[in-house]
Scaffold this motif. Structure first.
Motif, PDB file in Angstrom:
ATOM      1  N   GLY A  14       0.895  -1.271  -0.023  1.00  0.00           N
ATOM      2  CA  GLY A  14       0.028   0.052  -0.067  1.00  0.00           C
ATOM      3  C   GLY A  14       0.792   1.197   0.061  1.00  0.00           C
ATOM      4  O   GLY A  14       1.832   1.402   0.135  1.00  0.00           O
ATOM      5  N   ALA A  15      -0.025   2.424  -0.094  1.00  0.00           N
ATOM      6  CA  ALA A  15       0.814   3.684  -0.159  1.00  0.00           C
ATOM      7  C   ALA A  15       1.565   4.049   1.012  1.00  0.00           C
ATOM      8  O   ALA A  15       2.648   4.579   0.678  1.00  0.00           O
ATOM      9  CB  ALA A  15      -0.308   4.709  -0.603  1.00  0.00           C
ATOM     10  N   GLU A  16       0.984   3.865   2.103  1.00  0.00           N
ATOM     11  CA  GLU A  16       1.868   4.234   3.271  1.00  0.00           C
ATOM     12  C   GLU A  16       3.108   3.318   3.593  1.00  0.00           C
ATOM     13  O   GLU A  16       4.145   4.112   3.812  1.00  0.00           O
ATOM     14  CB  GLU A  16       0.772   3.914   4.590  1.00  0.00           C
ATOM     15  N   ALA A  17       2.844   2.289   3.167  1.00  0.00           N
ATOM     16  CA  ALA A  17       4.329   1.541   3.538  1.00  0.00           C
ATOM     17  C   ALA A  17       5.290   2.251   2.286  1.00  0.00           C
ATOM     18  O   ALA A  17       6.524   2.188   2.504  1.00  0.00           O
ATOM     19  CB  ALA A  17       3.984  -0.202   3.208  1.00  0.00           C
ATOM     20  N   SER A  18       4.679   2.384   1.014  1.00  0.00           N
ATOM     21  CA  SER A  18       5.503   2.805  -0.108  1.00  0.00           C
ATOM     22  C   SER A  18       6.202   4.236   0.500  1.00  0.00           C
ATOM     23  O   SER A  18       7.616   4.488   0.080  1.00  0.00           O
ATOM     24  CB  SER A  18       5.021   2.756  -1.272  1.00  0.00           C
ATOM     25  N   ALA A  19       5.498   5.119   0.927  1.00  0.00           N
ATOM     26  CA  ALA A  19       5.921   6.339   1.336  1.00  0.00           C
ATOM     27  C   ALA A  19       7.040   6.196   2.539  1.00  0.00           C
ATOM     28  O   ALA A  19       7.973   6.999   2.507  1.00  0.00           O
ATOM     29  CB  ALA A  19       4.808   7.117   1.683  1.00  0.00           C
ATOM     30  N   GLY A  20       6.899   5.381   3.527  1.00  0.00           N
ATOM     31  CA  GLY A  20       7.640   5.163   4.375  1.00  0.00           C
ATOM     32  C   GLY A  20       9.081   4.641   3.885  1.00  0.00           C
ATOM     33  O   GLY A  20      10.071   5.032   4.349  1.00  0.00           O
ATOM     34  N   PHE A  21       8.894   3.651   3.143  1.00  0.00           N
ATOM     35  CA  PHE A  21      10.141   3.188   2.265  1.00  0.00           C
ATOM     36  C   PHE A  21      10.920   4.200   1.504  1.00  0.00           C
ATOM     37  O   PHE A  21      12.167   4.337   1.744  1.00  0.00           O
ATOM     38  CB  PHE A  21       9.915   2.039   1.591  1.00  0.00           C
ATOM     39  N   TRP A  22      10.435   5.209   0.946  1.00  0.00           N
ATOM     40  CA  TRP A  22      10.850   6.297   0.109  1.00  0.00           C
ATOM     41  C   TRP A  22      11.555   7.241   1.291  1.00  0.00           C
ATOM     42  O   TRP A  22      12.610   7.687   1.117  1.00  0.00           O
ATOM     43  CB  TRP A  22       9.739   6.886  -0.699  1.00  0.00           C
ATOM     44  N   ARG A  23      11.035   7.509   2.496  1.00  0.00           N
ATOM     45  CA  ARG A  23      11.273   8.245   3.474  1.00  0.00           C
ATOM     46  C   ARG A  23      12.703   7.667   3.988  1.00  0.00           C
ATOM     47  O   ARG A  23      13.965   8.368   3.824  1.00  0.00           O
ATOM     48  CB  ARG A  23      10.796   8.653   4.569  1.00  0.00           C
ATOM     49  N   GLU A  24      12.753   6.463   4.405  1.00  0.00           N
ATOM     50  CA  GLU A  24      13.901   5.787   4.573  1.00  0.00           C
ATOM     51  C   GLU A  24      15.186   5.760   3.522  1.00  0.00           C
ATOM     52  O   GLU A  24      16.304   6.097   3.633  1.00  0.00           O
ATOM     53  CB  GLU A  24      13.625   4.277   5.038  1.00  0.00           C
ATOM     54  N   LEU A  25      14.639   5.602   2.365  1.00  0.00           N
ATOM     55  CA  LEU A  25      15.670   5.644   1.210  1.00  0.00           C
ATOM     56  C   LEU A  25      16.411   7.043   1.086  1.00  0.00           C
ATOM     57  O   LEU A  25      17.570   7.186   0.886  1.00  0.00           O
ATOM     58  CB  LEU A  25      15.083   5.475  -0.210  1.00  0.00           C
ATOM     59  N   GLY A  26      15.425   8.059   1.266  1.00  0.00           N
ATOM     60  CA  GLY A  26      16.119   9.467   1.176  1.00  0.00           C
ATOM     61  C   GLY A  26      17.115   9.670   2.301  1.00  0.00           C
ATOM     62  O   GLY A  26      18.012  10.130   2.075  1.00  0.00           O
ATOM     63  N   ASP A  27      16.862   9.234   3.516  1.00  0.00           N
ATOM     64  CA  ASP A  27      17.988   9.527   4.609  1.00  0.00           C
ATOM     65  C   ASP A  27      18.976   8.577   4.175  1.00  0.00           C
ATOM     66  O   ASP A  27      20.197   9.120   4.515  1.00  0.00           O
ATOM     67  CB  ASP A  27      17.123   8.794   5.939  1.00  0.00           C
ATOM     68  N   ALA A  28      18.746   7.296   3.634  1.00  0.00           N
ATOM     69  CA  ALA A  28      19.991   6.521   3.442  1.00  0.00           C
ATOM     70  C   ALA A  28      20.864   7.206   2.235  1.00  0.00           C
ATOM     71  O   ALA A  28      22.171   7.014   2.301  1.00  0.00           O
ATOM     72  CB  ALA A  28      19.539   5.112   2.931  1.00  0.00           C
ATOM     73  N   MET A  29      20.171   7.692   1.466  1.00  0.00           N
ATOM     74  CA  MET A  29      20.925   8.446   0.109  1.00  0.00           C
ATOM     75  C   MET A  29      21.640   9.439   0.753  1.00  0.00           C
ATOM     76  O   MET A  29      22.858   9.655  -0.100  1.00  0.00           O
ATOM     77  CB  MET A  29      19.792   8.931  -1.021  1.00  0.00           C
ATOM     78  N   ALA A  30      21.075  10.285   1.460  1.00  0.00           N
ATOM     79  CA  ALA A  30      21.936  11.402   2.195  1.00  0.00           C
ATOM     80  C   ALA A  30      22.829  10.922   2.865  1.00  0.00           C
ATOM     81  O   ALA A  30      24.238  11.337   2.801  1.00  0.00           O
ATOM     82  CB  ALA A  30      21.219  12.236   3.181  1.00  0.00           C
ATOM     83  N   ALA A  31      23.004   9.819   3.571  1.00  0.00           N
ATOM     84  CA  ALA A  31      24.205   9.254   4.444  1.00  0.00           C
ATOM     85  C   ALA A  31      24.967   8.747   3.476  1.00  0.00           C
ATOM     86  O   ALA A  31      26.387   8.716   3.881  1.00  0.00           O
ATOM     87  CB  ALA A  31      23.658   8.267   5.161  1.00  0.00           C
ATOM     88  N   LEU A  32      24.764   8.236   2.112  1.00  0.00           N
ATOM     89  CA  LEU A  32      25.441   7.449   1.043  1.00  0.00           C
ATOM     90  C   LEU A  32      26.438   8.596   0.600  1.00  0.00           C
ATOM     91  O   LEU A  32      27.504   8.668   0.282  1.00  0.00           O
ATOM     92  CB  LEU A  32      24.740   6.597   0.405  1.00  0.00           C
ATOM     93  N   HIS A  33      25.762   9.784   0.231  1.00  0.00           N
ATOM     94  CA  HIS A  33      26.536  10.839  -0.171  1.00  0.00           C
ATOM     95  C   HIS A  33      27.692  11.330   0.604  1.00  0.00           C
ATOM     96  O   HIS A  33      28.460  11.813   0.166  1.00  0.00           O
ATOM     97  CB  HIS A  33      25.658  11.960  -0.858  1.00  0.00           C
TER      98      HIS A  33
END
Length: 408
Positions: free
Chosen positions: A265-284
């Motif tokens: 569902g959309a809520e799980a997808s949105a939560g995963f997107w937020r996690e990815l955003g934080d992980a991408m910032a940390a990766l950079h």
């Protein structure tokens, strides 16, 4: 953007122009700020200016003595590549250039393209290395020779910047603005309109220079006389290269390997997107652009330097202060410490070469993208460490991990 002054090399390389000499009367800084990756530029020249880089006799010698065939050697006429069987002798086990067939094709209007000529002529290799030092870009040099009035390649754009050196004769060039900014390799880009006005449409005289940024349309046509030019192809890293590099780093992070929860569902997808955003910032943050550029420099292939017969005979003259050193592999040497034995040394090809910490740190400064004089590498070392450094370099060279130019 360090650049060597013209005349700092010896022997045949003394005629190799510096990048500063090529872009004069602009300074290197002015060229980079106003033109590099941005705008076309033409410089007039003088006859014979680049004659010491390569000439017809040397080209004849290369063709006669080296077994070159497509794609290294190509003949192109009016936008079409001449099939290899029209000028390569296919009979018997050995493929050779058919000199008569090549000459006939050229006489009928074909243009000859000899790729990676910087790997065949040391002076042109030195020129390419100077371009790398000045611009931080991968570089190779191709040779184009034409005689009649037929163009080789049709109007086209290149996926790299180019600097043209008109070595001999004249050639007509037409250059038009890009129809897509900074196009990537393999992209389909619409050609210029029939009513577009070229930014350059003139005969280029011997000794002249053209700079054509990536994506700018151009076509070159001989003018019924022998014409020879060098194309210096320059490929700096792009933003896409950095993103691909980051993707390789992301493989080590479990989050980036996890399935996207699309079925939840959309809520799980949105939560995963937020996690990815934080992980991408940390990766950079963990892998900044400076590290990317350093890896790009380290991965450039070193240009071979041979010092026969010294090492092949198991001996070598003493390394001098001006001897130039460069790793034989794409990456430099890594100073290591064996936690079990307590030994310090240099790792190369899976082998440990023991040495003191100070000498290991000195050798660790070597890089495959440039030559380093021995005196510069040994700066700050006492006499004992300097002798240890020389012996380590000799061992590394004898093992095939280091190129040494004795500077003699």
């Amino acid at each position: 953007m360090a650049d060597q002054d013209q005349g700092t090399m010896t022997g045949g390389e003394a005629a190799v122009p510096s990048f500063a000499a090529l872009v004069a009367p602009l300074s290197v800084e002015e060229f980079v700020a106003r033109y590099w990756n941005r705008e076309f530029r033409a410089w007039p020249g003088r006859a014979g200016r680049f004659a010491a880089l390569i000439g017809w006799d040397e080209i004849n010698h290369i063709l006669a003595t080296q077994r070159i065939e497509p794609p290294r050697l190509q003949l192109v006429k009016t936008g079409k590549t001449v099939a290899a069987d029209n000028f390569i002798d296919m009979s018997g086990p050995n493929r050779r250039i058919d000199a008569g067939a090549v000459t006939a094709q050229l006489a009928q209007g074909a243009t000859m393209v000899l790729s990676f000529v910087d790997e065949m002529v040391p002076r042109i290799g030195a020129l390419a290395d100077r371009m790398v030092e000045a611009l931080g870009a991968r570089c190779n040099v191709n040779l184009y020779a034409g005689w009649r009035a037929d163009h080789g390649f049709d109007l086209h754009w290149d996926h790299h910047d180019v600097i043209i050196l008109q070595v001999a004769g004249r050639k007509h060039w037409r250059v038009e603005r890009p129809t897509r900014d900074h196009p990537a390799r393999g992209e389909i880009v619409p050609p210029p309109g029939a009513d577009d006005v070229p930014v350059f449409d003139a005969i280029v005289e011997e000794g002249a220079i053209l700079y054509i940024p990536r994506g700018w349309w151009h076509v070159a046509t001989p003018v019924e006389e022998p014409s020879l030019h060098l194309t210096i192809a320059l490929s700096p890293p792009t933003g896409q290269d950095y993103l691909r590099w980051l993707v390789d780093k992301a493989v080590a992070e479990p989050l980036f390997r996890r399935d996207w929860p699309a079925a939840n569902g959309a809520e799980a997808s949105a939560g995963f997107w937020r996690e990815l955003g934080d992980a991408m910032a940390a990766l950079h943050a963990a892998h900044p652009p400076e590290a990317f550029l350093a890896e790009q420099r380290a991965e450039r292939s070193a240009r071979p330097v041979f010092t026969l017969p010294h090492f092949a005979a198991g001996k070598m003259a003493r390394i001098g202060g001006g001897s130039r050193l460069r790793p034989a592999s794409k990456r430099g040497f890594a100073a290591v410490h064996d936690a079990v034995s307590g030994d310090h040394g240099i790792e190369a090809g899976g082998r440990l070469f023991p040495c003191s910490t100070a000498v290991g740190a000195a050798v660790g400064r070597l890089s495959s993208d440039r030559d380093v004089p021995f005196d510069a590498l040994a700066m700050g070392l006492d006499d004992g460490a300097r002798r240890e450094l020389e012996q380590l370099l000799i061992r590394l060279n004898a093992a095939g991990f280091l190129f040494v130019d004795l500077g003699r």
